[in-house]
Write a protein that holds these residues in place. Structure first.
Motif, PDB file in Angstrom:
ATOM      1  N   ILE A 122       0.890  -1.516   0.029  1.00  0.00           N
ATOM      2  CA  ILE A 122      -0.332  -0.033  -0.087  1.00  0.00           C
ATOM      3  C   ILE A 122       0.818   1.225   0.370  1.00  0.00           C
ATOM      4  O   ILE A 122       0.405   2.189  -0.557  1.00  0.00           O
ATOM      5  CB  ILE A 122      -1.051   0.192   1.070  1.00  0.00           C
ATOM      6  CG1 ILE A 122      -2.100  -0.981   1.170  1.00  0.00           C
ATOM      7  CG2 ILE A 122      -1.338   1.131   1.135  1.00  0.00           C
ATOM      8  CD1 ILE A 122      -2.754  -0.996   2.372  1.00  0.00           C
ATOM      9  N   TYR A 180       1.648   2.685  -3.670  1.00  0.00           N
ATOM     10  CA  TYR A 180       0.839   4.511  -3.609  1.00  0.00           C
ATOM     11  C   TYR A 180       0.818   5.129  -3.122  1.00  0.00           C
ATOM     12  O   TYR A 180       0.301   6.102  -1.740  1.00  0.00           O
ATOM     13  CB  TYR A 180      -0.446   3.408  -3.773  1.00  0.00           C
ATOM     14  CG  TYR A 180       0.026   1.920  -5.058  1.00  0.00           C
ATOM     15  CD1 TYR A 180      -0.747   1.293  -6.264  1.00  0.00           C
ATOM     16  CD2 TYR A 180      -0.059   0.533  -4.913  1.00  0.00           C
ATOM     17  CE1 TYR A 180      -1.116   0.646  -7.258  1.00  0.00           C
ATOM     18  CE2 TYR A 180       0.035  -0.649  -5.420  1.00  0.00           C
ATOM     19  CZ  TYR A 180      -0.663  -0.500  -6.183  1.00  0.00           C
ATOM     20  OH  TYR A 180      -0.567  -1.705  -7.611  1.00  0.00           O
ATOM     21  N   VAL A 217      -3.364   7.276  -0.798  1.00  0.00           N
ATOM     22  CA  VAL A 217      -4.133   6.432  -1.131  1.00  0.00           C
ATOM     23  C   VAL A 217      -5.025   6.971   0.252  1.00  0.00           C
ATOM     24  O   VAL A 217      -4.020   7.621   1.134  1.00  0.00           O
ATOM     25  CB  VAL A 217      -3.462   4.767  -0.688  1.00  0.00           C
ATOM     26  CG1 VAL A 217      -4.662   4.065  -0.269  1.00  0.00           C
ATOM     27  CG2 VAL A 217      -2.945   4.521  -2.564  1.00  0.00           C
ATOM     28  N   LEU A 265      -7.571  -0.945  -4.046  1.00  0.00           N
ATOM     29  CA  LEU A 265      -6.324  -0.274  -4.260  1.00  0.00           C
ATOM     30  C   LEU A 265      -5.636   0.433  -5.735  1.00  0.00           C
ATOM     31  O   LEU A 265      -4.987   1.814  -5.273  1.00  0.00           O
ATOM     32  CB  LEU A 265      -4.761  -1.595  -3.228  1.00  0.00           C
ATOM     33  CG  LEU A 265      -3.925  -0.364  -3.381  1.00  0.00           C
ATOM     34  CD1 LEU A 265      -3.226   0.802  -1.993  1.00  0.00           C
ATOM     35  CD2 LEU A 265      -2.358  -1.098  -2.972  1.00  0.00           C
ATOM     36  N   LYS A 272      -7.562   3.514  -4.917  1.00  0.00           N
ATOM     37  CA  LYS A 272      -6.635   4.149  -4.163  1.00  0.00           C
ATOM     38  C   LYS A 272      -7.292   4.687  -2.936  1.00  0.00           C
ATOM     39  O   LYS A 272      -7.404   4.808  -1.347  1.00  0.00           O
ATOM     40  CB  LYS A 272      -6.594   5.852  -3.978  1.00  0.00           C
ATOM     41  CG  LYS A 272      -5.946   5.497  -5.942  1.00  0.00           C
ATOM     42  CD  LYS A 272      -4.044   5.029  -6.029  1.00  0.00           C
ATOM     43  CE  LYS A 272      -3.903   4.815  -7.142  1.00  0.00           C
ATOM     44  NZ  LYS A 272      -3.829   5.959  -7.489  1.00  0.00           N
TER      45      LYS A 272
END
Length: 384
Positions: free
Chosen positions: A24, A27, A30, A338, A342
Protein backbone atom coordinates in the motif's frame (compact mmCIF):
# COMPACT_ATOMS: atom_id res chain seq x y z
CA UNK A 1 25.00 -21.53 5.73
CA UNK A 2 21.24 -21.13 5.25
CA UNK A 3 20.70 -24.83 5.83
CA UNK A 4 21.91 -24.37 9.42
CA UNK A 5 19.00 -22.17 10.47
CA UNK A 6 16.19 -23.52 12.63
CA UNK A 7 13.82 -25.25 10.21
CA UNK A 8 10.71 -23.94 11.92
CA UNK A 9 12.00 -20.38 11.60
CA UNK A 10 12.91 -20.91 7.95
CA UNK A 11 9.39 -22.12 7.20
CA UNK A 12 7.77 -19.01 8.64
CA UNK A 13 6.61 -16.20 6.39
CA UNK A 14 6.52 -12.48 7.07
CA UNK A 15 3.06 -11.47 8.28
CA UNK A 16 0.57 -10.84 5.50
CA UNK A 17 -0.45 -7.64 7.31
CA UNK A 18 3.10 -6.30 7.00
CA UNK A 19 3.36 -7.43 3.38
CA UNK A 20 0.09 -5.76 2.42
CA UNK A 21 0.93 -2.58 4.32
CA UNK A 22 4.24 -2.34 2.45
CA UNK A 23 2.46 -2.76 -0.88
CA UNK A 24 0.00 0.00 0.00
CA UNK A 25 2.87 2.36 0.81
CA UNK A 26 4.09 2.16 -2.79
CA UNK A 27 0.92 3.86 -4.08
CA UNK A 28 0.34 7.62 -3.91
CA UNK A 29 -2.84 9.29 -2.70
CA UNK A 30 -4.20 6.23 -0.90
CA UNK A 31 -6.65 6.38 2.00
CA UNK A 32 -5.51 3.39 4.06
CA UNK A 33 -7.72 1.88 6.77
CA UNK A 34 -5.36 -0.93 7.68
CA UNK A 35 -3.61 -0.24 10.95
CA UNK A 36 -4.95 -1.56 14.25
CA UNK A 37 -3.71 1.41 16.22
CA UNK A 38 -5.69 4.19 17.92
CA UNK A 39 -5.50 7.51 16.10
CA UNK A 40 -5.81 9.29 19.44
CA UNK A 41 -2.80 10.60 21.32
CA UNK A 42 -1.86 8.99 24.62
CA UNK A 43 -3.88 10.98 27.20
CA UNK A 44 -2.01 14.01 28.55
CA UNK A 45 -1.75 12.98 32.20
CA UNK A 46 -0.50 9.51 31.26
CA UNK A 47 2.28 11.13 29.25
CA UNK A 48 3.02 13.41 32.19
CA UNK A 49 3.44 10.35 34.39
CA UNK A 50 6.03 9.03 31.95
CA UNK A 51 7.83 12.37 31.90
CA UNK A 52 7.82 12.49 35.68
CA UNK A 53 9.44 9.06 35.76
CA UNK A 54 12.36 10.45 33.77
CA UNK A 55 12.59 13.59 35.90
CA UNK A 56 12.57 11.45 39.04
CA UNK A 57 15.35 9.26 37.64
CA UNK A 58 13.17 6.16 37.36
CA UNK A 59 15.53 5.05 34.60
CA UNK A 60 17.14 1.93 36.03
CA UNK A 61 16.26 -1.77 35.96
CA UNK A 62 12.79 -2.51 37.23
CA UNK A 63 11.90 -5.77 39.00
CA UNK A 64 11.74 -8.52 36.39
CA UNK A 65 8.09 -9.34 37.11
CA UNK A 66 7.22 -5.66 36.90
CA UNK A 67 7.10 -2.65 39.17
CA UNK A 68 5.01 -3.42 42.29
CA UNK A 69 3.03 -0.21 41.76
CA UNK A 70 2.06 -1.26 38.24
CA UNK A 71 1.14 -4.79 39.25
CA UNK A 72 -0.99 -3.38 42.04
CA UNK A 73 -2.65 -0.94 39.62
CA UNK A 74 -3.29 -3.72 37.12
CA UNK A 75 -4.76 -5.90 39.87
CA UNK A 76 -7.09 -3.10 40.99
CA UNK A 77 -8.11 -2.42 37.38
CA UNK A 78 -9.09 -6.05 36.76
CA UNK A 79 -11.05 -6.17 40.01
CA UNK A 80 -12.78 -2.86 39.37
CA UNK A 81 -13.60 -3.42 35.72
CA UNK A 82 -14.16 -7.18 35.42
CA UNK A 83 -14.51 -8.48 38.99
CA UNK A 84 -11.39 -10.62 38.57
CA UNK A 85 -9.12 -10.97 41.59
CA UNK A 86 -5.36 -11.42 41.07
CA UNK A 87 -2.67 -11.10 43.70
CA UNK A 88 -0.24 -8.45 42.40
CA UNK A 89 2.72 -10.15 44.08
CA UNK A 90 2.20 -13.70 42.84
CA UNK A 91 -0.26 -13.74 39.92
CA UNK A 92 0.74 -10.90 37.58
CA UNK A 93 3.73 -10.43 35.26
CA UNK A 94 4.35 -7.23 33.28
CA UNK A 95 5.42 -8.03 29.72
CA UNK A 96 6.82 -6.25 26.69
CA UNK A 97 3.39 -5.73 25.18
CA UNK A 98 0.91 -8.55 24.84
CA UNK A 99 3.00 -9.99 22.00
CA UNK A 100 5.55 -11.18 24.54
CA UNK A 101 2.76 -12.37 26.81
CA UNK A 102 1.45 -14.65 24.06
CA UNK A 103 4.92 -16.02 23.31
CA UNK A 104 5.96 -16.70 26.89
CA UNK A 105 2.61 -18.34 27.67
CA UNK A 106 2.77 -20.72 24.72
CA UNK A 107 6.45 -21.46 25.36
CA UNK A 108 5.63 -22.30 28.98
CA UNK A 109 2.73 -24.59 28.15
CA UNK A 110 3.63 -26.43 24.97
CA UNK A 111 5.64 -29.56 24.39
CA UNK A 112 6.26 -30.99 20.91
CA UNK A 113 3.04 -32.26 19.35
CA UNK A 114 0.66 -30.51 21.75
CA UNK A 115 -2.48 -29.20 20.07
CA UNK A 116 -3.76 -25.64 20.43
CA UNK A 117 -7.34 -24.82 19.52
CA UNK A 118 -7.99 -21.42 17.94
CA UNK A 119 -11.22 -19.95 16.59
CA UNK A 120 -10.57 -18.58 13.10
CA UNK A 121 -10.29 -16.26 11.27
CA UNK A 122 -7.82 -14.89 13.78
CA UNK A 123 -5.01 -12.40 14.21
CA UNK A 124 -1.94 -13.92 12.51
CA UNK A 125 0.32 -13.63 15.55
CA UNK A 126 -0.66 -16.92 17.18
CA UNK A 127 -0.06 -19.65 14.60
CA UNK A 128 3.67 -18.93 14.02
CA UNK A 129 4.35 -18.90 17.76
CA UNK A 130 2.49 -22.16 18.24
CA UNK A 131 4.74 -23.67 15.58
CA UNK A 132 7.93 -22.19 17.06
CA UNK A 133 6.98 -23.69 20.42
CA UNK A 134 6.47 -27.15 18.93
CA UNK A 135 2.70 -27.09 19.00
CA UNK A 136 0.09 -27.93 16.38
CA UNK A 137 -2.66 -25.49 15.45
CA UNK A 138 -6.20 -26.86 15.48
CA UNK A 139 -8.32 -24.19 13.81
CA UNK A 140 -12.08 -23.95 14.25
CA UNK A 141 -13.78 -22.00 11.47
CA UNK A 142 -16.41 -19.82 13.16
CA UNK A 143 -17.47 -17.98 10.01
CA UNK A 144 -20.81 -19.77 10.07
CA UNK A 145 -21.64 -18.92 13.68
CA UNK A 146 -21.34 -15.13 13.45
CA UNK A 147 -17.65 -15.51 14.34
CA UNK A 148 -18.46 -16.93 17.78
CA UNK A 149 -16.99 -20.16 19.15
CA UNK A 150 -19.75 -22.55 20.25
CA UNK A 151 -19.68 -25.30 22.84
CA UNK A 152 -20.40 -27.90 20.16
CA UNK A 153 -17.44 -26.76 18.06
CA UNK A 154 -15.13 -26.74 21.06
CA UNK A 155 -16.17 -30.16 22.34
CA UNK A 156 -15.64 -31.69 18.92
CA UNK A 157 -12.14 -30.19 18.58
CA UNK A 158 -10.72 -31.28 21.95
CA UNK A 159 -8.60 -34.44 21.82
CA UNK A 160 -6.18 -36.21 24.13
CA UNK A 161 -3.43 -34.05 22.58
CA UNK A 162 -5.11 -30.72 23.33
CA UNK A 163 -2.96 -28.62 25.66
CA UNK A 164 -4.53 -25.18 25.29
CA UNK A 165 -7.43 -23.23 23.88
CA UNK A 166 -6.78 -19.66 22.77
CA UNK A 167 -9.76 -17.33 23.10
CA UNK A 168 -9.39 -13.99 21.35
CA UNK A 169 -12.54 -12.09 22.23
CA UNK A 170 -13.15 -9.28 21.46
CA UNK A 171 -11.81 -10.57 18.16
CA UNK A 172 -9.35 -9.11 15.72
CA UNK A 173 -10.34 -9.16 12.82
CA UNK A 174 -14.06 -9.89 13.26
CA UNK A 175 -15.07 -7.63 16.15
CA UNK A 176 -17.05 -10.49 17.71
CA UNK A 177 -17.41 -10.88 21.46
CA UNK A 178 -18.74 -13.67 23.66
CA UNK A 179 -21.55 -12.97 26.10
CA UNK A 180 -21.61 -14.30 29.65
CA UNK A 181 -23.97 -17.12 28.67
CA UNK A 182 -21.82 -18.06 25.67
CA UNK A 183 -18.72 -18.13 27.86
CA UNK A 184 -20.54 -20.21 30.45
CA UNK A 185 -21.30 -22.80 27.79
CA UNK A 186 -17.60 -22.97 26.91
CA UNK A 187 -16.62 -23.14 30.57
CA UNK A 188 -18.83 -26.21 31.07
CA UNK A 189 -16.90 -27.94 28.29
CA UNK A 190 -13.49 -26.80 29.53
CA UNK A 191 -14.07 -27.93 33.11
CA UNK A 192 -14.37 -31.54 31.88
CA UNK A 193 -10.92 -31.56 30.27
CA UNK A 194 -7.31 -31.09 31.40
CA UNK A 195 -6.59 -28.12 29.15
CA UNK A 196 -5.38 -24.58 29.66
CA UNK A 197 -7.15 -21.49 28.36
CA UNK A 198 -5.22 -18.51 27.05
CA UNK A 199 -7.65 -15.61 26.93
CA UNK A 200 -6.28 -12.66 24.98
CA UNK A 201 -8.50 -9.78 26.10
CA UNK A 202 -6.50 -6.83 24.78
CA UNK A 203 -9.65 -5.18 23.40
CA UNK A 204 -11.68 -5.67 26.58
CA UNK A 205 -12.22 -1.94 27.10
CA UNK A 206 -13.50 -1.55 23.54
CA UNK A 207 -16.82 -3.37 23.91
CA UNK A 208 -19.68 -1.15 22.86
CA UNK A 209 -23.14 -2.27 23.88
CA UNK A 210 -22.56 -4.36 27.00
CA UNK A 211 -19.81 -4.93 29.59
CA UNK A 212 -16.88 -7.15 28.68
CA UNK A 213 -17.01 -10.66 30.12
CA UNK A 214 -13.97 -12.82 30.82
CA UNK A 215 -13.76 -16.61 30.75
CA UNK A 216 -11.68 -16.30 33.94
CA UNK A 217 -14.76 -15.17 35.86
CA UNK A 218 -16.02 -18.77 36.18
CA UNK A 219 -14.62 -20.31 39.40
CA UNK A 220 -14.78 -23.86 38.04
CA UNK A 221 -12.02 -23.15 35.49
CA UNK A 222 -10.14 -20.19 36.97
CA UNK A 223 -7.15 -22.38 37.81
CA UNK A 224 -6.77 -23.22 34.10
CA UNK A 225 -6.95 -19.69 32.67
CA UNK A 226 -4.20 -17.26 31.72
CA UNK A 227 -5.63 -13.82 30.88
CA UNK A 228 -3.57 -11.50 28.69
CA UNK A 229 -4.31 -7.78 28.64
CA UNK A 230 -2.62 -4.40 28.37
CA UNK A 231 -2.96 -0.70 27.65
CA UNK A 232 -2.03 -0.50 23.96
CA UNK A 233 -5.47 -0.40 22.35
CA UNK A 234 -7.59 0.86 25.22
CA UNK A 235 -5.42 3.74 26.38
CA UNK A 236 -3.79 4.63 23.02
CA UNK A 237 -0.39 3.43 24.26
CA UNK A 238 0.85 1.10 21.51
CA UNK A 239 4.38 2.51 21.61
CA UNK A 240 4.75 2.22 25.37
CA UNK A 241 4.81 -1.60 25.10
CA UNK A 242 3.08 -2.69 28.28
CA UNK A 243 1.15 -5.93 28.59
CA UNK A 244 0.36 -8.24 31.48
CA UNK A 245 -0.36 -11.87 32.23
CA UNK A 246 -2.90 -12.68 34.92
CA UNK A 247 -2.88 -16.28 36.14
CA UNK A 248 -2.92 -18.43 39.29
CA UNK A 249 0.39 -18.44 41.09
CA UNK A 250 1.32 -22.01 40.11
CA UNK A 251 1.09 -20.95 36.44
CA UNK A 252 2.69 -17.54 36.99
CA UNK A 253 5.71 -19.21 38.64
CA UNK A 254 6.36 -21.12 35.42
CA UNK A 255 5.63 -18.13 33.17
CA UNK A 256 8.24 -16.14 35.08
CA UNK A 257 10.97 -18.64 34.20
CA UNK A 258 10.49 -17.91 30.50
CA UNK A 259 9.86 -14.20 30.97
CA UNK A 260 13.12 -13.57 32.86
CA UNK A 261 15.16 -14.86 29.91
CA UNK A 262 13.21 -12.82 27.39
CA UNK A 263 13.44 -9.56 29.34
CA UNK A 264 15.69 -8.48 32.18
CA UNK A 265 13.00 -5.93 32.86
CA UNK A 266 10.38 -3.87 31.07
CA UNK A 267 10.86 -0.13 30.53
CA UNK A 268 10.63 1.54 33.93
CA UNK A 269 9.37 4.75 32.32
CA UNK A 270 6.56 2.98 30.47
CA UNK A 271 5.57 1.17 33.65
CA UNK A 272 5.08 4.45 35.50
CA UNK A 273 2.81 5.70 32.72
CA UNK A 274 0.87 2.43 32.57
CA UNK A 275 0.29 2.45 36.32
CA UNK A 276 -1.27 5.89 36.00
CA UNK A 277 -3.35 4.66 33.05
CA UNK A 278 -4.74 1.71 34.99
CA UNK A 279 -5.48 3.87 38.04
CA UNK A 280 -6.84 7.03 36.42
CA UNK A 281 -7.46 6.54 32.70
CA UNK A 282 -11.06 5.35 32.58
CA UNK A 283 -12.59 8.70 31.61
CA UNK A 284 -10.33 9.09 28.58
CA UNK A 285 -10.88 5.46 27.58
CA UNK A 286 -14.64 5.97 27.66
CA UNK A 287 -14.36 9.10 25.53
CA UNK A 288 -12.32 7.27 22.92
CA UNK A 289 -14.73 4.34 22.95
CA UNK A 290 -17.71 6.61 22.30
CA UNK A 291 -15.93 8.05 19.27
CA UNK A 292 -15.11 4.57 17.99
CA UNK A 293 -18.77 3.65 18.37
CA UNK A 294 -19.86 6.61 16.26
CA UNK A 295 -17.38 5.59 13.59
CA UNK A 296 -18.52 1.97 13.77
CA UNK A 297 -22.16 2.90 13.25
CA UNK A 298 -21.36 5.19 10.34
CA UNK A 299 -19.04 2.71 8.64
CA UNK A 300 -21.33 -0.30 8.96
CA UNK A 301 -24.32 1.68 7.66
CA UNK A 302 -22.36 2.72 4.59
CA UNK A 303 -20.97 -0.79 3.99
CA UNK A 304 -24.33 -2.51 4.22
CA UNK A 305 -25.93 0.09 1.95
CA UNK A 306 -23.33 -0.77 -0.68
CA UNK A 307 -24.02 -4.50 -0.48
CA UNK A 308 -20.87 -5.25 1.50
CA UNK A 309 -22.71 -7.30 4.09
CA UNK A 310 -21.32 -6.50 7.53
CA UNK A 311 -22.09 -7.91 10.95
CA UNK A 312 -21.93 -4.90 13.25
CA UNK A 313 -18.92 -5.56 15.51
CA UNK A 314 -19.65 -5.65 19.24
CA UNK A 315 -16.03 -4.85 20.10
CA UNK A 316 -12.62 -3.70 18.83
CA UNK A 317 -12.29 -1.07 16.09
CA UNK A 318 -12.60 -3.42 13.11
CA UNK A 319 -15.35 -4.22 10.64
CA UNK A 320 -15.16 -7.42 8.59
CA UNK A 321 -17.49 -7.02 5.59
CA UNK A 322 -18.21 -9.68 2.99
CA UNK A 323 -17.35 -8.94 -0.63
CA UNK A 324 -19.00 -12.07 -2.05
CA UNK A 325 -21.54 -10.10 -4.07
CA UNK A 326 -18.67 -8.59 -6.01
CA UNK A 327 -15.73 -10.99 -5.81
CA UNK A 328 -14.65 -14.25 -4.16
CA UNK A 329 -10.96 -13.46 -3.91
CA UNK A 330 -10.39 -10.96 -1.12
CA UNK A 331 -6.76 -10.34 -2.06
CA UNK A 332 -7.60 -9.62 -5.70
CA UNK A 333 -10.48 -7.37 -4.65
CA UNK A 334 -8.32 -5.46 -2.18
CA UNK A 335 -5.73 -4.92 -4.92
CA UNK A 336 -8.42 -3.63 -7.26
CA UNK A 337 -9.57 -1.17 -4.60
CA UNK A 338 -5.99 -0.10 -4.07
CA UNK A 339 -5.17 0.39 -7.73
CA UNK A 340 -8.46 1.79 -8.99
CA UNK A 341 -10.06 3.49 -5.98
CA UNK A 342 -6.90 4.34 -4.03
CA UNK A 343 -8.27 2.73 -0.86
CA UNK A 344 -6.07 0.44 1.23
CA UNK A 345 -7.79 -2.40 3.11
CA UNK A 346 -6.64 -5.80 4.38
CA UNK A 347 -7.91 -8.96 2.69
CA UNK A 348 -9.11 -11.76 4.93
CA UNK A 349 -6.33 -13.94 3.52
CA UNK A 350 -3.75 -12.21 5.73
CA UNK A 351 -5.48 -13.60 8.83
CA UNK A 352 -5.10 -17.15 10.10
CA UNK A 353 -7.59 -19.31 8.18
CA UNK A 354 -9.20 -16.04 7.18
CA UNK A 355 -12.34 -17.38 5.64
CA UNK A 356 -13.33 -16.42 2.13
CA UNK A 357 -14.33 -13.15 0.59
CA UNK A 358 -13.92 -10.61 3.38
CA UNK A 359 -11.94 -7.47 4.14
CA UNK A 360 -10.83 -6.03 7.46
CA UNK A 361 -11.47 -2.32 7.80
CA UNK A 362 -10.05 -0.44 10.76
CA UNK A 363 -12.16 2.42 12.04
CA UNK A 364 -9.36 3.71 14.24
CA UNK A 365 -9.31 6.62 11.81
CA UNK A 366 -11.04 9.99 11.67
CA UNK A 367 -14.56 10.37 10.31
CA UNK A 368 -13.09 12.41 7.48
CA UNK A 369 -10.89 9.52 6.37
CA UNK A 370 -13.69 6.99 6.76
CA UNK A 371 -16.02 9.16 4.71
CA UNK A 372 -13.46 9.68 1.96
CA UNK A 373 -12.67 5.97 1.78
CA UNK A 374 -16.34 5.02 1.61
CA UNK A 375 -17.03 7.60 -1.09
CA UNK A 376 -14.19 6.15 -3.17
CA UNK A 377 -15.44 2.59 -2.66
CA UNK A 378 -18.98 3.61 -3.57
CA UNK A 379 -17.81 5.24 -6.77
CA UNK A 380 -15.68 2.22 -7.64
CA UNK A 381 -18.59 -0.21 -7.14
CA UNK A 382 -20.85 1.95 -9.29
CA UNK A 383 -18.35 1.73 -12.12
CA UNK A 384 -17.62 -1.98 -11.64
Amino acid sequence: MKNLFNKDVQSLEISGIIKMSEIIKTYDGVVALTIGEPDFQTPFLIKEAGKAAIDNNRTFYAPTAGEPALRKAASSFMERRYYLSYNPDTEIIVTNGTTEAVFLTLKTLLSPGDEVILATPAYPGYEPVIKLCGGVLVPIDVSGTRFKLTKEQLEQAITSKTKAIILTFPSNPTGAILTKDELMDLAKVIEKHNVFVISDELYSELVFDQPHQSIASFPSIREKVIVINGVSKSHAMTGWRIGCTFAPSYITNELFKVHEYLNTSISSISQEAAAYAFNHGEKEVEQMKLEYQKRRDYLCKRLNALGLDTIVPDGTFYAFPSIKRFHHDSYAFSMELLEQAKVGLLPSTVFTKGGSGRLRISFAYSMEKLNEAMNRIEQYLKNK
